[in-house]
Scaffold this motif. Structure first.
Motif, mmCIF file in Angstrom:
data_model
loop_
_atom_site.group_PDB
_atom_site.id
_atom_site.type_symbol
_atom_site.label_atom_id
_atom_site.label_comp_id
_atom_site.label_asym_id
_atom_site.label_seq_id
_atom_site.Cartn_x
_atom_site.Cartn_y
_atom_site.Cartn_z
ATOM 1 N N LEU A 141 0.831 -1.201 0.000
ATOM 2 C CA LEU A 141 0.000 0.000 0.000
ATOM 3 C C LEU A 141 0.867 1.252 0.000
ATOM 4 N N ASP A 142 0.296 2.349 -0.514
ATOM 5 C CA ASP A 142 1.020 3.614 -0.390
ATOM 6 C C ASP A 142 0.835 4.139 1.036
ATOM 7 N N ASP A 143 1.529 5.215 1.384
ATOM 8 C CA ASP A 143 1.549 5.680 2.764
ATOM 9 C C ASP A 143 0.155 6.029 3.280
ATOM 10 N N GLN A 144 -0.645 6.712 2.465
ATOM 11 C CA GLN A 144 -1.980 7.104 2.913
ATOM 12 C C GLN A 144 -2.875 5.887 3.124
ATOM 13 N N GLN A 145 -2.832 4.950 2.202
ATOM 14 C CA GLN A 145 -3.632 3.736 2.344
ATOM 15 C C GLN A 145 -3.187 2.927 3.560
ATOM 16 N N LEU A 146 -1.868 2.879 3.776
ATOM 17 C CA LEU A 146 -1.334 2.125 4.913
ATOM 18 C C LEU A 146 -1.832 2.717 6.235
ATOM 19 N N GLU A 147 -1.744 4.023 6.362
ATOM 20 C CA GLU A 147 -2.190 4.665 7.601
ATOM 21 C C GLU A 147 -3.677 4.450 7.831
ATOM 22 N N GLU A 148 -4.475 4.509 6.767
ATOM 23 C CA GLU A 148 -5.915 4.300 6.886
ATOM 24 C C GLU A 148 -6.222 2.867 7.303
ATOM 25 N N ARG A 149 -5.444 1.925 6.798
ATOM 26 C CA ARG A 149 -5.676 0.501 7.068
ATOM 27 C C ARG A 149 -5.382 0.138 8.531
ATOM 28 N N VAL A 150 -4.368 0.758 9.130
ATOM 29 C CA VAL A 150 -3.944 0.320 10.468
ATOM 30 C C VAL A 150 -4.404 1.258 11.590
ATOM 31 N N LYS A 151 -5.064 2.366 11.247
ATOM 32 C CA LYS A 151 -5.327 3.379 12.273
ATOM 33 C C LYS A 151 -6.261 2.902 13.375
ATOM 34 N N ASN A 152 -7.106 1.907 13.096
ATOM 35 C CA ASN A 152 -8.050 1.430 14.107
ATOM 36 C C ASN A 152 -7.597 0.156 14.818
ATOM 37 N N LEU A 153 -6.402 -0.282 14.531
ATOM 38 C CA LEU A 153 -5.877 -1.463 15.233
ATOM 39 C C LEU A 153 -5.616 -1.110 16.699
ATOM 40 N N PRO A 154 -5.802 -2.071 17.623
ATOM 41 C CA PRO A 154 -5.655 -1.786 19.066
ATOM 42 C C PRO A 154 -4.187 -1.716 19.503
ATOM 43 N N VAL A 155 -3.449 -0.795 18.891
ATOM 44 C CA VAL A 155 -2.033 -0.659 19.234
ATOM 45 C C VAL A 155 -1.870 -0.096 20.642
ATOM 46 N N ARG A 156 -2.632 0.965 20.947
ATOM 47 C CA ARG A 156 -2.534 1.574 22.275
ATOM 48 C C ARG A 156 -2.832 0.560 23.369
ATOM 49 N N GLU A 157 -3.819 -0.312 23.109
ATOM 50 C CA GLU A 157 -4.190 -1.297 24.123
ATOM 51 C C GLU A 157 -3.049 -2.250 24.455
ATOM 52 N N GLN A 158 -2.172 -2.502 23.487
ATOM 53 C CA GLN A 158 -1.035 -3.385 23.749
ATOM 54 C C GLN A 158 -0.110 -2.799 24.805
ATOM 55 N N PHE A 159 -0.022 -1.477 24.872
ATOM 56 C CA PHE A 159 0.821 -0.822 25.872
ATOM 57 C C PHE A 159 0.107 -0.625 27.203
ATOM 58 N N GLN A 160 -1.203 -0.899 27.221
ATOM 59 C CA GLN A 160 -1.978 -0.674 28.443
ATOM 60 C C GLN A 160 -2.249 -1.961 29.203
ATOM 61 N N GLN A 161 -1.742 -3.072 28.737
ATOM 62 C CA GLN A 161 -1.972 -4.353 29.400
ATOM 63 C C GLN A 161 -0.713 -5.205 29.314
ATOM 64 N N GLY A 162 -0.670 -6.234 30.138
ATOM 65 C CA GLY A 162 0.465 -7.142 30.102
ATOM 66 C C GLY A 162 1.788 -6.485 30.468
ATOM 67 N N HIS A 163 1.758 -5.584 31.463
ATOM 68 C CA HIS A 163 2.981 -4.878 31.827
ATOM 69 C C HIS A 163 4.023 -5.838 32.396
ATOM 70 N N PRO A 164 5.282 -5.683 32.009
ATOM 71 C CA PRO A 164 6.341 -6.474 32.649
ATOM 72 C C PRO A 164 6.566 -5.975 34.069
ATOM 73 N N VAL A 165 7.265 -6.763 34.870
ATOM 74 C CA VAL A 165 7.378 -6.456 36.291
ATOM 75 C C VAL A 165 8.080 -5.132 36.544
ATOM 76 N N ASP A 166 9.080 -4.774 35.733
ATOM 77 C CA ASP A 166 9.796 -3.534 36.007
ATOM 78 C C ASP A 166 8.966 -2.298 35.655
ATOM 79 N N VAL A 167 8.151 -2.370 34.604
ATOM 80 C CA VAL A 167 7.238 -1.267 34.305
ATOM 81 C C VAL A 167 6.177 -1.155 35.401
#
Length: 380
Positions: A141-167
């Motif tokens: 995909l070109d850059d615009q299509q790529l951003e549109e395709r992935v913008k709703n993926l739960p990326v933020r949620e990956q950083f909000q759960q499953g924290h390692p012990v030091d974090v």
């Protein structure tokens, strides 16, 4: 969800360090602070937290821990390249598109963020899982299509759960994105000497081995600032916050044990080759409380006189400060324990036993703490 009952684990340590420069200031000299009107040796909380985190790495697989870096986009691209057989350029494009909706500000260098981000390595793998199967399609995909395709993926949620012990222990603060913040379960005080200290300097020379007899003098000269000290170190862990961060009380109790072990055994490495300063604590005491953390540094507002028996006097004052505070404030700790190396027949050892209980080995102290915390959480 109702808040968990508060439970704090206070850790008090006395540790004697020989001539050293554990943690230097902007002039290269050991950090210091004025306390009780006297100049004291100081080791910053950041220095000992980092030393503790590095000690974790000896006990855990790297994938189970966090890392602090500006190169999160670059690290994500590396994992995409390894997992999805992408070119470096395509992996970098996809990594950038995945992180863009989060609003993480870009740094000056390609692939860098504007600030250090503390995250779990498995959290990054979770982001790769979101796109690994479709990576080749996304790369086309070109850059615009790529951003549109992935913008709703739960990326933020990956950083909000499953924290390692030091974090989970030390927390994470992202000023631009409050949703990524993790409240620290641990507070670490700056270590202070129990007595006044004076800055000294080591004047050293290096001789050129290949000059022969035709030249005299040194090939290089320099100075290193240093001091020596008996340090009072303090940290506290909120088991309730740690449980919230990790999601499970059993895992949180294990994390407390890991922290106590690593905090006691770790040592900042500044100028380690020059001073070989690594020692072990002479005293470790733990107190489990339900009201609030209590730092006992006020025991040393009046500096311990510099002379024979700095450690013994420091231990006596720690015991006295704890007994006085407990009596005056009506404290009823859930659990106390102590491990020390003082002469068992000394009056200081007797004072410590009255304050914190019978002397134990460090292994016994940790076992007793785990049992006490496990029983307390099971009873709730």
């Amino acid at each position: 969800m109702p808040s968990r009952p508060r439970l704090y684990i206070d850790v008090h340590i006395l540790q004697t360090v020989p001539p050293a420069n554990l943690n230097r200031d902007d002039n290269g000299s050991p950090k210091e602070a004025y306390f009780g009107g006297k100049r004291r040796s100081r080791v910053s909380s950041q220095a000992w937290k980092r030393a503790t985190r590095l000690h974790f790495a000896e006990r855990y697989e790297p994938q189970d821990l966090g890392t602090r870096t500006k190169r999160i986009a670059g690290k994500l691209a590396e994992r995409l390249t390894a997992r999805a057989a992408l070119s470096a350029e395509d992996a970098q494009r996809i990594a950038g598109a995945l992180l863009k909706p989060m609003g993480i500000a870009a740094g000056k260098k390609a692939g860098d963020t504007a600030y250090l981000l503390f995250y779990g390595r498995r959290q990054l793998e979770g982001i790769v899982d979101l796109v690994a199967a479709d990576a080749a399609e996304l790369a086309a995909l070109d850059d615009q299509q790529l951003e549109e395709r992935v913008k709703n993926l739960p990326v933020r949620e990956q950083f909000q759960q499953g924290h390692p012990v030091d974090v989970a222990l030390f927390g994470r603060m992202v000023a631009d994105i409050p949703g990524l913040n993790v409240d620290a379960a641990t507070q670490v005080a700056h270590a202070l000497s129990t007595h006044a200290t004076e800055l000294e300097f080591d004047y050293y020379t290096a001789v050129d081995d290949e000059t022969g007899d035709e030249e005299t003098g040194a090939g290089m000269i320099g100075t290193i600032g240093f001091n020596s000290a008996t340090l009072y170190r303090y940290a506290t862990v909120g088991l309730h916050q740690l449980t919230d961060n990790l999601g499970e009380e059993k895992t949180a109790v294990e994390a407390v044990d890991l922290f106590v072990d690593s905090f006691a055994r770790s040592m900042p490495t500044g100028y380690g080759n020059s001073f070989a300063h690594r020692t072990r604590p002479s005293l470790v005491a733990v107190v489990v409380r339900t009201d609030q953390p209590v730092n006992l540094v006020s025991a040393y507002e009046n500096a311990v006189p510099v002379g024979d028996g700095i450690l013994a006097e420091s231990a006596r004052r720690l015991a006295a400060e704890y007994r006085t505070a407990a009596s005056q404030w009506g404290d009823e700790p859930l659990h106390t324990a102590i491990c020390h190396t003082l002469d068992a027949a000394s009056p200081e050892a007797a004072a410590l036993a009255e304050a914190f209980g019978a002397n134990r080995t460090f292994a016994e102290l940790r076992d007793g703490l785990r049992t006490a915390l496990t029983e307390r959480t099971a009873a709730r």
